[in-house]
Design a protein around this motif. Sequence first.
Motif, PDB file in Angstrom:
ATOM      1  N   UNK A 383       0.858  -1.180   0.000  1.00 18.92           N
ATOM      2  CA  UNK A 383       0.000   0.000   0.000  1.00 18.92           C
ATOM      3  C   UNK A 383       0.896   1.233   0.000  1.00 18.92           C
ATOM      4  N   UNK A 384       0.882   2.027  -1.070  1.00 21.28           N
ATOM      5  CA  UNK A 384       1.768   3.204  -1.124  1.00 21.28           C
ATOM      6  C   UNK A 384       1.528   4.188   0.016  1.00 21.28           C
ATOM      7  N   UNK A 385       0.329   4.164   0.587  1.00 23.58           N
ATOM      8  CA  UNK A 385       0.010   5.095   1.668  1.00 23.58           C
ATOM      9  C   UNK A 385       0.241   4.493   3.052  1.00 23.58           C
ATOM     10  N   UNK A 386       0.807   3.283   3.103  1.00 22.39           N
ATOM     11  CA  UNK A 386       0.909   2.585   4.382  1.00 22.39           C
ATOM     12  C   UNK A 386       1.709   3.398   5.401  1.00 22.39           C
ATOM     13  N   UNK A 387       2.872   3.916   4.993  1.00 24.74           N
ATOM     14  CA  UNK A 387       3.699   4.686   5.919  1.00 24.74           C
ATOM     15  C   UNK A 387       2.989   5.963   6.352  1.00 24.74           C
ATOM     16  N   UNK A 402       3.527  14.702   4.580  1.00 25.02           N
ATOM     17  CA  UNK A 402       4.693  14.616   3.700  1.00 25.02           C
ATOM     18  C   UNK A 402       4.730  13.277   2.975  1.00 25.02           C
ATOM     19  N   UNK A 403       4.466  12.194   3.710  1.00 26.11           N
ATOM     20  CA  UNK A 403       4.481  10.869   3.083  1.00 26.11           C
ATOM     21  C   UNK A 403       3.311  10.707   2.119  1.00 26.11           C
ATOM     22  N   UNK A 404       2.161  11.300   2.469  1.00 22.22           N
ATOM     23  CA  UNK A 404       1.018  11.227   1.568  1.00 22.22           C
ATOM     24  C   UNK A 404       1.282  11.955   0.261  1.00 22.22           C
TER      25      UNK A 404
END
Length: 655
Positions: A383-387, A402-404
């Motif tokens: 999931x690219x949004x996991x972090x 920032x991660x989003x």
Amino acid sequence: MSRPAAPRPYIGTRAYDAAGAPLFAGRDAESEALADAWLTGRATILSGPAGVGRTSLLRAGVMPRVAPRADVLPLGRVAHVTAPPFGALRRHNPFTFAVLRSFAPNAAGTWLSERSVADYLLDRAGGSRVLVALDDVESLFRDPDDRAGHRRGFLAQLQEALRVVPGLHLLFSVREKRLADLLAHLAEVGVDPTGSLRLDPLGRSPARAALLRPAAAVGVTVPEAVADRLVGELLDGGPDEPSASGVEPTQLQLVGLEIWDALPPHADSATDVDADGAADRALRRLYADAVRYVAADQRVPVSELDDWVRAAFVDDAGRRVRVEASSAVGMPPDVFGALEDRHLLLGASGTGQFELASARLATVVWSLRSGPDTAPEPQPAGDPLRAAKRARADGDLGTAAERGRRASRALAGQPRAVATAESFLGDVAVEAGQLAEAEEHYRSAAEIYESLEDTAAVGPLLAALGELRLRRGKITDALAQLRGAVARLPGSLEVRLALARALWQAGQLRGAAGVYGAVLTVAPDSPAALDERGQLRADLGEAGGALEDLGNLARLRPEIAARPGARSAHALALAMAERGSIIDAKQEALAAAAAEPRGGQVLIRAAAVAARANDPGNAATLLERAEAAEPRPQPRQVAEVRRLLLELTSASDQG
């Protein structure tokens, strides 16, 4: 590897669920003890270290035992969940929402967001004894101080639920290192635990049962000598280390998978399986999977994370080393928690230190460090949004944003995924109080979904935009967005209620009353619609209709009818209808104003009641406070109180 035709009876790093109860073994005594404590006590606590199997114990050991004797709700998860979208949710407590979403995963998010725990329990038809278990309770204390109000509010809701639902029995499942925090905060809201159980790693005999019984349940025999040997290897502390007192359940499950995967097809016995090295292979699998997952989660190169873990957590003799969480030079600050969640590390209670989950695991990691390069291979993030989601759950909204944004850029060319990321960024901005930025993200997501002709996804985003514009005072824009949401989601009563509120705030009271009427035609017992239309009717001067709606509300949901908004409207309707004592109406209005001293609507209604009760001093004071409140009452309400005061003054002058 070969494997038999039967499904795997071992689950690896996952938790057991109710369907896996026949395979769940080694916890009979704990299951029975906790079931008895839960059934007999109003507030029970289950604690234990990370990875000890609290969730499995609840789902597969305890809940099946108590189900025949009580009304048992699905396991409630306190950890933050994504709401669709956050900006559309009013009066939203993220902890309450997460738990209610666990209970009712298919319910509309806006409907859940307007309910307390007690509201939800009273709404549903259940038995006389209601059992609620809350998992991941440590998540309450993971967040920074800016969510302390949500934590206090959630725990206060649980105390209220215990008070108004006499048959309610709560069970809190919490990591050991957060037990003291839980006890202190429960004491603050007046909840006194009636029982507790500490869950430890599996002892030798229960660990043997946890290896033997799952295979036997699907018709495969694991020799007792093999089970004894494997359990002994997991307990072995290695050179200069004492043997462990218990086995981590996750490690045991991975060992079971090693044996299972080595069985020939359709085998009914593991007698001929070579168990040499199975324990160490299982631990290497645990290590490699955890490092790969966390590296992707934290956006760290796998090789760097691998080198750091090997160097930091094991000394030159293969013994475990405790590491301060503040000393992770070059690593993200939440890497420790991420590795703990993947069963690689354990946090020492109250110390801020972490170590490898077992001495045997340290031996395996040490052998990797001293042997040939066996670094885990990189793997793509699922999931690219996991972090970003993890950072948001931890309350680190700056890192989440920032991660989003980074994920959104990386997803260019995948419109649906980009829309998901933009909606997530809108949620984060709402939580951070950056409403203008949230609008931009929601608008971007809505435009993408519109281009994909995904009406179901566009509707909630328009509702969120409408709610945000209401908060920013952009009422005309808000109405346009909410009407667009209703057009796309005509069956959503929650969106219609949002439109009614917007019309009310815009001063279009008759239009709002019409929308409330349409909702109540479909759902005549809707507490939200009865509450809000009853208040609106009082403000319109429709005393009889207001008393009817608020009376029905009191019959259905007395705790909502007792809130300041409903009480002030009831008092005003009584005063206008001249039913009963005007003094009683004034006392009710003043009590509502005392309970909500900054509520403009409550204060202006109390002022109107005081004026009707021939009390100009109180009326003038309440009017002044109402005009200073935010949001302010509507001009027509202020004008009505001024008219009443003028009449009193004229009558006094004439007298």
